[in-house]
Design a protein around this motif. Structure first.
Motif, PDB file in Angstrom:
ATOM      1  N   THR A 113       0.854  -1.179   0.000  1.00 12.01           N
ATOM      2  CA  THR A 113       0.000   0.000   0.000  1.00 12.01           C
ATOM      3  C   THR A 113       0.897   1.238   0.000  1.00 12.01           C
ATOM      4  OG1 THR A 113      -0.066   0.141   2.413  1.00 12.01           O
ATOM      5  CG2 THR A 113      -1.773  -1.203   1.348  1.00 12.01           C
ATOM      6  N   LYS A 114       0.285   2.404  -0.164  1.00  8.37           N
ATOM      7  CA  LYS A 114       1.068   3.647  -0.140  1.00  8.37           C
ATOM      8  C   LYS A 114       1.828   3.816   1.164  1.00  8.37           C
ATOM      9  CE  LYS A 114      -1.166   6.906  -3.292  1.00  8.37           C
ATOM     10  NZ  LYS A 114      -1.903   8.185  -3.374  1.00  8.37           N
ATOM     11  N   GLU A 115       1.243   3.298   2.251  1.00  9.27           N
ATOM     12  CA  GLU A 115       1.838   3.505   3.576  1.00  9.27           C
ATOM     13  C   GLU A 115       3.237   2.925   3.694  1.00  9.27           C
ATOM     14  OE1 GLU A 115      -2.049   4.678   3.570  1.00  9.27           O
ATOM     15  OE2 GLU A 115      -1.386   2.632   3.095  1.00  9.27           O
ATOM     16  N   ILE A 116       3.529   1.822   2.974  1.00  8.35           N
ATOM     17  CA  ILE A 116       4.848   1.201   3.138  1.00  8.35           C
ATOM     18  C   ILE A 116       5.954   2.032   2.500  1.00  8.35           C
ATOM     19  CG2 ILE A 116       3.802  -1.101   3.212  1.00  8.35           C
ATOM     20  CD1 ILE A 116       5.104  -1.609   0.462  1.00  8.35           C
ATOM     21  N   GLN A 117       5.585   3.046   1.721  1.00 11.14           N
ATOM     22  CA  GLN A 117       6.613   3.878   1.107  1.00 11.14           C
ATOM     23  C   GLN A 117       7.430   4.632   2.154  1.00 11.14           C
ATOM     24  OE1 GLN A 117       4.020   6.027  -1.653  1.00 11.14           O
ATOM     25  NE2 GLN A 117       4.841   4.850  -3.363  1.00 11.14           N
ATOM     26  N   SER A 118       6.865   4.840   3.347  1.00 14.32           N
ATOM     27  CA  SER A 118       7.618   5.515   4.411  1.00 14.32           C
ATOM     28  C   SER A 118       8.734   4.642   4.964  1.00 14.32           C
ATOM     29  CB  SER A 118       6.677   5.929   5.543  1.00 14.32           C
ATOM     30  OG  SER A 118       6.074   4.790   6.143  1.00 14.32           O
TER      31      SER A 118
END
Length: 437
Positions: A113-118
Motif C-alpha cells: 500500500t502507499k503507507e509502506i513507502q515511508s
C-alpha cells in the motif's frame, strides 16, 4: 505508519588491510544494463523478528560487502566517448536509520500500500545507486528496505548481494564473489549475426516511447488495488495436473500459475473477445546462454518473452493452451536469441535509427496486457544478519494495473501480488481459486 528518521549517512566500502583500489576507474554498462529500466525505485521490504543485530553491525557488514560489489558505491555517468559507465569512485550508498513507536504487527499491511513507502529512503534527487533504510519498531522488530537503480543489477544479482550482505554482517566469508566481467563478457560476434528482429521487442523508435495515452495520474492510481493471492502447494499441483494432461513433461509451477492468472485477470477485465492480450515476461539469461554465465554474475542479464493470444482463445480453450504459449515463448529466448540481441544492440543501428528501450514505465494501466516479475528463484530470503531469515518479505508499492509479482511463500506455496482496477475485483476474487477456471 509513524516513522521518524534518526540519521542518514553515506556508507563506503571497507577493504582488507587498507588495500583500497583506485577510485579513478570505471566500467561500461553492458548492452543488457542499457536496455533495462532506467529508473531508481524501491525493491522490497524484509521484516525480521527480534532479537536482531544492531544497526552498527549491519552497517559494518554493508561496508565490508561493498568492497566486492563496488558498483553500488559508485555513480552513473558517461566517459569521454559518450558511453554509459559506472564510476567506481566509492562515494558510497545511502544508509538511513529510522524508528517507529508502533508495533510492527499493528501497522504492516499484508499487501503493498502507499503507507509502506515511508519504510523506504526518499527518491527525491537521489544520486546514490543503492539506498538502505533500517526501521526499528517498538516491539523490537526490524524492517530493512532498499531502493536501487535498475541499470546496476537485475533481481538475481540483487538477491545474491543481499545474501552476501548477511554473510558479511555475520563475519562469514562470502560464498559467491561476483566476477568483474560486466564490460567484457557480452562482446558482439565478428562478423555479427542478427538472426531475429529486435524492433518493438527490446527497442522501439523514440517517438513511441513518449506515448502516454494513459497518463500516470492520481485518479487512475486511486482506482487500483493490489490483491495478494496465496496459492497452496495442493492448489498448484492441481493446476499442473490439469494443464499437463497429455504433455510429455509437466509444466513448471511458474508456467501454470501465470497461465491461470492470465486467464483469470483477462476474465475480470471484461475484455472484448477479439482483442489481443500479451504478457511481458522477464527471462534470466544466465542458464540459457552457452557457455552458461555464472549465477554470481553481477549486473543485468534479462530479456523478455511475449506470449500473445486472442481473448476468446485464452478464455475458452483449456489451461494447457495458455501454459503452452508461455512455455514456448520463453523457450525461444535461448542462446541464439541472446547472441542475436548482443550483436543488434552493439551495432550502429540503435543510434542510426534513434531507437530506445521498450523497458519504460509510462502507463498506469497495462490492460489488455500484463507484465510479470518472478522472484521464485532469487535469494531474497537468504538475507540473514544473524537472527535468521526474514519472516516476511513483500515487494514495494507499484500502482500499475497489470504489473504482477510472483514470490515463494514456503512449503512450495506461492504468493502473487496483482494490481487491478476496482471494478475487476469481484470477478477476479470469484475465479482466482477455482482450478477449473
Amino acid at each position: 505508519m509513524n516513522i521518524t528518521i534518526e540519521s542518514s549517512k553515506l556508507v563506503k566500502p571497507t577493504y582488507n588491510n587498507g588495500n583500497a583500489p583506485s577510485t579513478n576507474h570505471h566500467v561500461r554498462l553492458s548492452v543488457f544494463d542499457k536496455v533495462t529500466y532506467n529508473i531508481h525505485d524501491g525493491a522490497a521490504i524484509h521484516a525480521f523478528n527480534p532479537p536482531t543485530r544492531s544497526n552498527s553491525d549491519i552497517e559494518k557488514g554493508l561496508s565490508k560487502v561493498l568492497s566486492e560489489y563496488r558498483e553500488w558505491a559508485g555513480r552513473l555517468g558517461e566517459d569521454e566517448e559518450g558511453n554509459s559507465i559506472i564510476f567506481l569512485n566509492d562515494q558510497g550508498v545511502r544508509f538511513v536509520e529510522a524508528t517507529s513507536d508502533c508495533k510492527l504487527r499493528n501497522v504492516l499491511p499484508s499487501k503493498p500500500t502507499k503507507e509502506i513507502q515511508s519504510l523506504y529512503p526518499s527518491l527525491d534527487g537521489v544520486q546514490e545507486l543503492l539506498q538502505v533504510q533500517l526501521t526499528r519498531f517498538a516491539c523490537g522488530s526490524l524492517v530493512v528496505a532498499i531502493t536501487f537503480h535498475h541499470q546496476i543489477a537485475d533481481g538475481q544479482a540483487t538477491g545474491n548481494f543481499l545474501a552476501a550482505w548477511g554473510l558479511s554482517t555475520r563475519d562469514l566469508p562470502i560464498d559467491s564473489i561476483p566476477p568483474c566481467t560486466r564490460s567484457t563478457l557480452f562482446q558482439p560476434r565478428d562478423p555479427p549475426l542478427i538472426q531475429y528482429d529486435h524492433h518493438k521487442i527490446e527497442y522501439m523508435n523514440n517517438i513511441y516511447s513518449k506515448d502516454t495515452t494513459i497518463s500516470n495520474n492520481e485518479s487512475n492510481e486511486e482506482e487500483i488495488v493490489i490483491q495478494k493471492v496465496h496459492f497452496t502447494n495442493e492448489f498448484i499441483n492441481k493446476l499442473r495436473a490439469k494443464a499437463s494432461t497429455g504433455v510429455p513433461k509437466h509444466f513448471s509451477r511458474f508456467e501454470v500459475i501465470l497461465a491461470h492468472l492470465w486467464r483469470v485477470i483477462t476474465k475480470a477485465r471484461g475484455l472484448d473477445n477479439h482483442e489481443t492480450t500479451q504478457i511481458r515476461i522477464s527471462v534470466n539469461g544466465r542458464r540459457r546462454m552457452d557457455p552458461k554465465v555464472p549465477n554470481e554474475y553481477f549486473g543485468n542479464l534479462v530479456l523478455w518473452a511475449f506470449p500473445r493470444s486472442k481473448v476468446k482463445d485464452l478464455i475458452n480453450r483449456p489451461l494447457r493452451y495458455a501454459a503452452e504459449l508461455i512455455h514456448d515463448e520463453v523457450a525461444k529466448v535461448n542462446d541464439m536469441y541472446f547472441r542475436s540481441f548482443i550483436d543488434f544492440a552493439s551495432s550502429d543501428i540503435i543510434k542510426k535509427e534513434g531507437l530506445v528501450s521498450t523497458a519504460v514505465m509510462n502507463k498506469t494501466i497495462l490492460s489488455p496486457d500484463l507484465e510479470v516479475d518472478s522472484w521464485l528463484t532469487f535469494r531474497y530470503f537468504d538475507m540473514d544478519f544473524g537472527s535468521g531469515s526474514p519472516y516476511y518479505f513483500m515487494p514495494t508499492y507499484y500502482a500499475t494495473e497489470g504489473m504482477l509479482f510472483i514470490l515463494p511463500s514456503g512449503d512450495g506455496s506461492i504468493d502473487a501480488f496483482v494490481p487491478l482496477l476496482n471494478d475487476s475485483l469481484d470477478t477476479f476474487n470469484m475465479c482466482c481459486y477455482l482450478s477449473t477456471s
